[in-house]
Design a protein around this motif. Structure first.
Motif, short mmCIF file in Angstrom:
data_model
loop_
_atom_site.label_atom_id
_atom_site.label_comp_id
_atom_site.label_asym_id
_atom_site.label_seq_id
_atom_site.Cartn_x
_atom_site.Cartn_y
_atom_site.Cartn_z
N SER A 1 0.82 -1.20 0.00
CA SER A 1 0.00 0.00 0.00
C SER A 1 0.86 1.25 0.00
CB SER A 1 -0.90 0.03 1.24
OG SER A 1 -1.79 -1.06 1.26
N LEU A 2 0.31 2.31 -0.54
CA LEU A 2 0.90 3.64 -0.48
C LEU A 2 -0.24 4.65 -0.35
CD1 LEU A 2 3.62 3.72 -3.31
CD2 LEU A 2 4.05 3.84 -0.85
N ARG A 3 0.06 5.79 0.26
CA ARG A 3 -0.91 6.89 0.28
C ARG A 3 -0.25 8.11 -0.32
NH1 ARG A 3 -4.19 10.14 5.03
NH2 ARG A 3 -2.14 11.08 5.40
N LEU A 4 -0.84 8.59 -1.39
CA LEU A 4 -0.38 9.81 -2.03
C LEU A 4 -1.12 11.01 -1.45
CD1 LEU A 4 -0.26 8.69 -5.78
CD2 LEU A 4 1.45 8.38 -3.99
N SER A 5 -0.42 12.11 -1.37
CA SER A 5 -1.02 13.37 -0.92
C SER A 5 -0.80 14.43 -1.99
CB SER A 5 -0.40 13.84 0.39
OG SER A 5 -0.60 12.91 1.42
N CYS A 6 -1.74 15.36 -2.06
CA CYS A 6 -1.62 16.49 -2.98
C CYS A 6 -2.06 17.73 -2.23
CB CYS A 6 -2.49 16.27 -4.21
SG CYS A 6 -2.60 17.69 -5.32
N GLU A 7 -1.11 18.60 -1.95
CA GLU A 7 -1.41 19.81 -1.20
C GLU A 7 -1.48 20.99 -2.15
OE1 GLU A 7 1.23 20.64 1.99
OE2 GLU A 7 0.10 22.39 2.67
N ALA A 8 -2.54 21.75 -2.03
CA ALA A 8 -2.72 22.94 -2.85
C ALA A 8 -2.27 24.17 -2.07
CB ALA A 8 -4.18 23.08 -3.24
N SER A 9 -1.63 25.06 -2.75
CA SER A 9 -1.19 26.31 -2.11
C SER A 9 -1.48 27.48 -3.02
CB SER A 9 0.31 26.25 -1.78
OG SER A 9 1.07 26.13 -2.96
N GLY A 10 -1.56 28.65 -2.44
CA GLY A 10 -1.78 29.84 -3.23
C GLY A 10 -3.23 30.28 -3.25
N ARG A 11 -4.14 29.36 -2.98
CA ARG A 11 -5.55 29.68 -2.88
C ARG A 11 -6.24 28.48 -2.28
NH1 ARG A 11 -9.67 28.99 -7.51
NH2 ARG A 11 -10.67 28.00 -5.72
N THR A 12 -7.44 28.67 -1.80
CA THR A 12 -8.21 27.56 -1.28
C THR A 12 -8.83 26.77 -2.42
OG1 THR A 12 -10.06 26.90 0.12
CG2 THR A 12 -10.24 29.01 -1.00
N PHE A 13 -8.86 25.47 -2.29
CA PHE A 13 -9.41 24.61 -3.32
C PHE A 13 -10.69 23.93 -2.87
CE2 PHE A 13 -6.68 24.38 -7.03
CZ PHE A 13 -5.66 25.20 -6.63
N GLY A 14 -11.31 24.47 -1.85
CA GLY A 14 -12.53 23.87 -1.35
C GLY A 14 -13.68 23.91 -2.35
N ASP A 15 -13.58 24.76 -3.37
CA ASP A 15 -14.65 24.85 -4.36
C ASP A 15 -14.31 24.12 -5.66
OD1 ASP A 15 -13.92 28.15 -5.78
OD2 ASP A 15 -12.62 26.52 -5.11
N ARG A 16 -13.20 23.40 -5.71
CA ARG A 16 -12.77 22.71 -6.91
C ARG A 16 -12.86 21.21 -6.73
NH1 ARG A 16 -9.32 26.15 -9.84
NH2 ARG A 16 -9.65 24.74 -11.59
N SER A 17 -13.29 20.54 -7.79
CA SER A 17 -13.16 19.10 -7.81
C SER A 17 -11.70 18.74 -8.06
CB SER A 17 -14.04 18.50 -8.91
OG SER A 17 -15.40 18.74 -8.62
#
Length: 122
Positions: free
Chosen positions: A17-33
């Motif tokens: 198993s592995l868990r990938l993460s993707c962190e967004a920066s520069g703006r909030t991504f709560g409104d994006r799929s």
């Protein structure tokens, strides 16, 4: 500057198993799929999983259904891909991406991370 940064890739044996993460920066991504895609050498980039902005809905490629789980934490501006029962054919560079509509269509994703390598040995 708005950007997506993936992490968590690596080398794992088949069945692991592995868990990938993707962190967004520069703006909030709560409104994006958000979506995960992958590309193996010599192949086109393909859809893996997508999650709606609220996290209530998800799509999966048939090849990963039942093994991978996509999730998100909007408070942390982060989306995850939990990958279980990995197979050698899952070996690829994995990319996260953001879009407005909740879709599996790669052409509608307009912001991409740099990718993280996942290698599954047999």
């Amino acid at each position: 500057q708005v950007q997506l940064v993936e992490s968590g890739g690596g080398l794992v044996q088949a069945g692991g198993s592995l868990r990938l993460s993707c962190e967004a920066s520069g703006r909030t991504f709560g409104d994006r799929s958000m979506g995960w895609f992958r590309q193996a050498p010599g192949t086109e980039r393909e859809f893996v999983a997508a999650i709606s902005w609220s996290g209530d809905s998800a799509y999966y490629a048939d090849s990963v259904k039942g093994r991978f789980t996509i999730s998100r934490d909007n408070a942390k501006n982060t989306v995850y891909l939990q990958m279980n029962s990995l197979k050698p054919e899952d070996t690829a560079v994995y990319y996260c991406a953001a879009t407005v509509p909740f879709t599996v269509s790669i052409r509608q994703y307009d912001l991409w991370g740099q990718g993280t390598q996942v290698t599954v040995s047999s």
